[in-house]
Design a protein around this motif. Sequence first.
Motif, PDB file in Angstrom:
ATOM      1  N   VAL A 103       9.576 -19.079  22.438  1.00  0.00           N
ATOM      2  CA  VAL A 103       8.893 -20.202  22.450  1.00  0.00           C
ATOM      3  C   VAL A 103       7.186 -19.696  22.316  1.00  0.00           C
ATOM      4  CG1 VAL A 103       7.676 -22.343  23.427  1.00  0.00           C
ATOM      5  CG2 VAL A 103      10.189 -21.849  23.792  1.00  0.00           C
ATOM      6  N   GLY A 104       6.395 -20.501  21.397  1.00  0.00           N
ATOM      7  CA  GLY A 104       5.026 -19.704  21.325  1.00  0.00           C
ATOM      8  C   GLY A 104       4.385 -20.572  20.344  1.00  0.00           C
TER       9      GLY A 104
ATOM     10  N   THR B  66       2.516 -15.248  18.929  1.00  0.00           N
ATOM     11  CA  THR B  66       2.275 -15.015  20.207  1.00  0.00           C
ATOM     12  C   THR B  66       3.405 -15.772  21.181  1.00  0.00           C
ATOM     13  OG1 THR B  66      -0.146 -14.852  20.157  1.00  0.00           O
ATOM     14  CG2 THR B  66       0.681 -15.238  22.199  1.00  0.00           C
ATOM     15  N   ILE B  67       4.049 -15.001  21.760  1.00  0.00           N
ATOM     16  CA  ILE B  67       5.419 -15.707  22.590  1.00  0.00           C
ATOM     17  C   ILE B  67       4.785 -15.948  24.136  1.00  0.00           C
ATOM     18  CG2 ILE B  67       7.714 -15.238  23.352  1.00  0.00           C
ATOM     19  CD1 ILE B  67       7.295 -15.450  20.336  1.00  0.00           C
TER      20      ILE B  67
ATOM     21  N   TYR C 299      10.717 -13.297  10.572  1.00  0.00           N
ATOM     22  CA  TYR C 299      10.226 -13.834  12.036  1.00  0.00           C
ATOM     23  C   TYR C 299       9.194 -14.556  11.792  1.00  0.00           C
ATOM     24  CZ  TYR C 299       7.507  -9.495  11.385  1.00  0.00           C
ATOM     25  OH  TYR C 299       6.642  -8.629  10.808  1.00  0.00           O
ATOM     26  N   PRO C 300       8.964 -15.446  12.931  1.00  0.00           N
ATOM     27  CA  PRO C 300       7.606 -15.849  13.053  1.00  0.00           C
ATOM     28  C   PRO C 300       6.413 -15.189  12.809  1.00  0.00           C
ATOM     29  CG  PRO C 300       9.057 -16.797  14.889  1.00  0.00           C
ATOM     30  CD  PRO C 300       9.685 -15.491  14.162  1.00  0.00           C
ATOM     31  N   GLY C 301       5.284 -15.629  11.959  1.00  0.00           N
ATOM     32  CA  GLY C 301       4.228 -14.945  11.403  1.00  0.00           C
ATOM     33  C   GLY C 301       4.413 -13.926  10.516  1.00  0.00           C
ATOM     34  N   ALA C 302       5.631 -13.717   9.893  1.00  0.00           N
ATOM     35  CA  ALA C 302       5.956 -12.854   8.667  1.00  0.00           C
ATOM     36  C   ALA C 302       5.384 -13.498   7.486  1.00  0.00           C
ATOM     37  CB  ALA C 302       7.388 -12.682   8.647  1.00  0.00           C
ATOM     38  N   ASP C 303       5.003 -12.656   6.691  1.00  0.00           N
ATOM     39  CA  ASP C 303       4.781 -13.321   4.937  1.00  0.00           C
ATOM     40  C   ASP C 303       6.368 -13.370   4.540  1.00  0.00           C
ATOM     41  OD1 ASP C 303       1.967 -13.145   5.155  1.00  0.00           O
ATOM     42  OD2 ASP C 303       2.086 -10.793   5.052  1.00  0.00           O
ATOM     43  N   TYR C 304       6.303 -14.326   3.647  1.00  0.00           N
ATOM     44  CA  TYR C 304       7.644 -14.528   2.999  1.00  0.00           C
ATOM     45  C   TYR C 304       7.093 -15.418   1.727  1.00  0.00           C
ATOM     46  CZ  TYR C 304       8.611 -19.397   4.356  1.00  0.00           C
ATOM     47  OH  TYR C 304       8.425 -20.710   4.406  1.00  0.00           O
TER      48      TYR C 304
ATOM     49  N   GLU D  62      11.834   1.426  26.845  1.00  0.00           N
ATOM     50  CA  GLU D  62      11.381   2.941  27.161  1.00  0.00           C
ATOM     51  C   GLU D  62       9.880   2.902  26.529  1.00  0.00           C
ATOM     52  OE1 GLU D  62      15.472   5.328  26.155  1.00  0.00           O
ATOM     53  OE2 GLU D  62      14.038   4.933  24.656  1.00  0.00           O
ATOM     54  N   ASP D  63       9.548   2.426  25.484  1.00  0.00           N
ATOM     55  CA  ASP D  63       8.111   2.364  24.945  1.00  0.00           C
ATOM     56  C   ASP D  63       7.314   1.764  25.772  1.00  0.00           C
ATOM     57  OD1 ASP D  63       5.963   2.479  23.409  1.00  0.00           O
ATOM     58  OD2 ASP D  63       7.026   2.956  21.716  1.00  0.00           O
ATOM     59  N   THR D  64       6.206   2.228  26.308  1.00  0.00           N
ATOM     60  CA  THR D  64       5.146   1.268  27.216  1.00  0.00           C
ATOM     61  C   THR D  64       4.359   0.606  26.401  1.00  0.00           C
ATOM     62  OG1 THR D  64       3.711   3.343  27.360  1.00  0.00           O
ATOM     63  CG2 THR D  64       5.325   3.093  29.039  1.00  0.00           C
ATOM     64  N   SER D  65       4.202   0.779  25.002  1.00  0.00           N
ATOM     65  CA  SER D  65       3.356   0.155  24.144  1.00  0.00           C
ATOM     66  C   SER D  65       4.130  -1.049  23.821  1.00  0.00           C
ATOM     67  CB  SER D  65       3.116   0.659  22.833  1.00  0.00           C
ATOM     68  OG  SER D  65       4.119   0.959  22.189  1.00  0.00           O
ATOM     69  N   TYR D  66       5.209  -1.358  24.191  1.00  0.00           N
ATOM     70  CA  TYR D  66       5.847  -2.599  23.789  1.00  0.00           C
ATOM     71  C   TYR D  66       5.342  -3.948  24.478  1.00  0.00           C
ATOM     72  CZ  TYR D  66       9.519  -6.548  23.294  1.00  0.00           C
ATOM     73  OH  TYR D  66      10.064  -7.777  23.169  1.00  0.00           O
ATOM     74  N   ASP D  67       5.019  -4.737  23.724  1.00  0.00           N
ATOM     75  CA  ASP D  67       4.359  -6.258  24.259  1.00  0.00           C
ATOM     76  C   ASP D  67       5.271  -7.343  23.942  1.00  0.00           C
ATOM     77  OD1 ASP D  67       2.806  -8.184  25.301  1.00  0.00           O
ATOM     78  OD2 ASP D  67       1.001  -7.791  23.541  1.00  0.00           O
ATOM     79  N   PRO D  68       5.979  -7.859  25.107  1.00  0.00           N
ATOM     80  CA  PRO D  68       7.011  -8.935  24.790  1.00  0.00           C
ATOM     81  C   PRO D  68       6.060 -10.273  24.236  1.00  0.00           C
ATOM     82  CG  PRO D  68       6.443  -8.701  26.942  1.00  0.00           C
ATOM     83  CD  PRO D  68       5.932  -7.475  26.363  1.00  0.00           C
ATOM     84  N   THR D  69       4.876 -10.375  24.405  1.00  0.00           N
ATOM     85  CA  THR D  69       3.966 -11.489  23.802  1.00  0.00           C
ATOM     86  C   THR D  69       3.907 -11.351  22.128  1.00  0.00           C
ATOM     87  OG1 THR D  69       1.823 -10.636  24.175  1.00  0.00           O
ATOM     88  CG2 THR D  69       2.779 -11.917  25.629  1.00  0.00           C
ATOM     89  N   HIS D  70       4.094 -10.042  21.788  1.00  0.00           N
ATOM     90  CA  HIS D  70       4.029  -9.737  20.238  1.00  0.00           C
ATOM     91  C   HIS D  70       5.310  -8.756  19.889  1.00  0.00           C
ATOM     92  CE1 HIS D  70       0.205 -11.443  19.795  1.00  0.00           C
ATOM     93  NE2 HIS D  70      -0.450 -10.646  20.861  1.00  0.00           N
ATOM     94  N   PRO D  71       6.531  -9.490  19.951  1.00  0.00           N
ATOM     95  CA  PRO D  71       7.864  -8.509  19.900  1.00  0.00           C
ATOM     96  C   PRO D  71       7.790  -8.139  18.803  1.00  0.00           C
ATOM     97  CG  PRO D  71       7.959 -10.711  20.039  1.00  0.00           C
ATOM     98  CD  PRO D  71       6.745 -10.713  20.336  1.00  0.00           C
ATOM     99  N   PHE D  72       7.159  -8.331  17.509  1.00  0.00           N
ATOM    100  CA  PHE D  72       7.629  -7.906  15.983  1.00  0.00           C
ATOM    101  C   PHE D  72       6.622  -6.619  15.966  1.00  0.00           C
ATOM    102  CE2 PHE D  72       8.049 -12.748  16.589  1.00  0.00           C
ATOM    103  CZ  PHE D  72       9.471 -12.399  16.627  1.00  0.00           C
ATOM    104  N   LYS D  73       5.804  -6.455  16.685  1.00  0.00           N
ATOM    105  CA  LYS D  73       4.618  -5.247  16.403  1.00  0.00           C
ATOM    106  C   LYS D  73       5.530  -3.883  16.664  1.00  0.00           C
ATOM    107  CE  LYS D  73       0.178  -3.626  17.666  1.00  0.00           C
ATOM    108  NZ  LYS D  73      -1.103  -3.699  18.560  1.00  0.00           N
ATOM    109  N   ASN D  74       5.023  -3.090  15.571  1.00  0.00           N
ATOM    110  CA  ASN D  74       5.490  -1.693  15.639  1.00  0.00           C
ATOM    111  C   ASN D  74       6.986  -1.488  15.676  1.00  0.00           C
ATOM    112  OD1 ASN D  74       2.770  -1.061  15.021  1.00  0.00           O
ATOM    113  ND2 ASN D  74       2.202  -0.861  17.099  1.00  0.00           N
ATOM    114  N   ARG D  75       7.683  -2.080  15.032  1.00  0.00           N
ATOM    115  CA  ARG D  75       9.173  -2.158  15.409  1.00  0.00           C
ATOM    116  C   ARG D  75       9.873  -1.400  14.262  1.00  0.00           C
ATOM    117  NH1 ARG D  75      11.191  -5.879  19.018  1.00  0.00           N
ATOM    118  NH2 ARG D  75      13.065  -4.579  19.032  1.00  0.00           N
ATOM    119  N   ASP D  76      11.027  -0.708  14.156  1.00  0.00           N
ATOM    120  CA  ASP D  76      11.833  -0.351  13.227  1.00  0.00           C
ATOM    121  C   ASP D  76      11.668  -1.193  11.973  1.00  0.00           C
ATOM    122  OD1 ASP D  76      14.088   0.262  11.249  1.00  0.00           O
ATOM    123  OD2 ASP D  76      15.460   0.702  13.131  1.00  0.00           O
ATOM    124  N   PRO D  77      11.501  -0.661  10.860  1.00  0.00           N
ATOM    125  CA  PRO D  77      11.366  -1.214   9.694  1.00  0.00           C
ATOM    126  C   PRO D  77      12.167  -2.221   9.146  1.00  0.00           C
ATOM    127  CG  PRO D  77      10.316   0.623   9.134  1.00  0.00           C
ATOM    128  CD  PRO D  77      11.148   0.966  10.750  1.00  0.00           C
TER     129      PRO D  77
END
Length: 547
Positions: free
Chosen positions: A489-490, A504-505, A326-331, A303-318
Amino acid sequence: MKYINYILAGTALAFMASCNDFLDTIPLDALSPGSTWKTEVDAQKFLVGCYDGWESGGEILYMDCASDFAYNNFSWEGYKNFGNGSVTAANPGANFYNYTTIRRCNTFLENIDQVTFADEKVKKDLIAQVRVIRAYRYFKMNWLYGGVPIIENYKSAQEAQVPRESEEKVRKFIETELDECTPDLNVKPSERGRIAQGAALAIRMREALYYGDWSTAKAKAQAIIDLNQYGLEQGTEGYSKLFQLAGQDSPEIILAVQYVTPTKVLGVIGQMYNNGDGGWSSIVPTHQLVDTYEMKTGLTIEEDTSYDPTHPFKNRDPRLGLSIIYPGADYIAGDGVKKVFNTLDKTVNGGNNSNYMTAADNASKTGLTWNKYLAPITQYSDIWKTAACPIVFRYAEVLLTWAEAENELSGPSPEVYNKINQVRQRVGMPKVDEAKYNTAAKLRELIWRERGVEFAGEGLRRADILRWKTADGKMLAEKVLNVRLERRVGTVDMAGADSETRATINVNALAEDKLIEVRKFEPKNRYFPFGQSILDKNPNLKQNEGY
């Protein structure tokens, strides 16, 4: 609050003499009536023995691998075949058909009247705890296998060769036991891990929910709310704390499986870490789960047009980042150093990446790792000998059960929205859009999604996709488990400032590069098969249809 002293469990079992092995799994232990059942201390010791094995923390953590939300890479661990539907009588996967605890409970109930108690209320409470434990064991087996024998303490293998009762008859037994004994329980648990009224009500609530008894599910949820004992941990920090050693006394936890080092430890935690941190990646999240989380706006990714499948972890439910690494996360890595999580690149900084998805058997095949119970790794001195206590029931389930049941009974209402909003808002998600979710059918979609992401990795998903039905009347599992299970893959920008966009996926990656396994679910998979060895021990135990 104190926790059950499982050292006592060892003491209690030390009092036990062996008996014959029959039915399926007969306990090789039983208190000798001639040497014990003399004092209240004897009864207390045997009670703790009944708690030892009443539930398995490992089974809770593995169970989502039997759903669309997690993956088990090793067939020998017993859960991979549940997820891909390849279980058979010869290869039945993990075994949940076990009467050891039920036999202990029966022995307790048969002998407890030999003991004189100074306070009759104490005796009633102990008996009620044992009846609840026994009822829970029957509930678990009944749901998974669909009707099992209700047993006595048989004295021979021949006596124990009894047929299955119907699923409905076992349900009636469970419900009667819980309803009768709940008033005899303490209102509050005497120790962490002990069963009190809230836990018994939670079992009854879940059992009613699973079988679509909406009125009872709502009533039991309301009874828990009315105890005024439990509440949600607030904020994202509170949500994370629930699954850490530091959060084991949380007021949100109604009941958890107890582990304590060095007496009784949970080694499954070590199996969950990724290869680079010394683990096996035995239990990993899937991208089907990732796609279930809403955007921070409260809209789905469709539903959200801002969703970008190449950056699927951006602006998601905390809760996505709180539940999944997830890939790219700090841990925090196994060496205690904060790092960037990278499972997408074969090499990192010129060296081989041990966490690359196909680098080793022990690397996560989905490229994802759980945060729940694992983060931070520094909380454990030994990841293979942990005191992690997987949660069986927590207050968020009470609120969402109340909301689901009431929605099925009467549709949306201010109080239904309120219950859901309590769960959503504690992590910063927006309130339910009441104009959008204004019918029972629409709100059902949101409740299903909310329950999925709130309890991801906590072992509830398999039951939910079995009990929920799609518009054509089929189990939701027939939709979400008849799929290609795929990785993404990315590449990861290790120097990127934003953890949500470092990965980046490649949305055009080849199908063969993404494939993990082809999953299958048939109607017969609603129930697990009995293993052939179990059927051999009890010829009167009829196999489930289709196996």
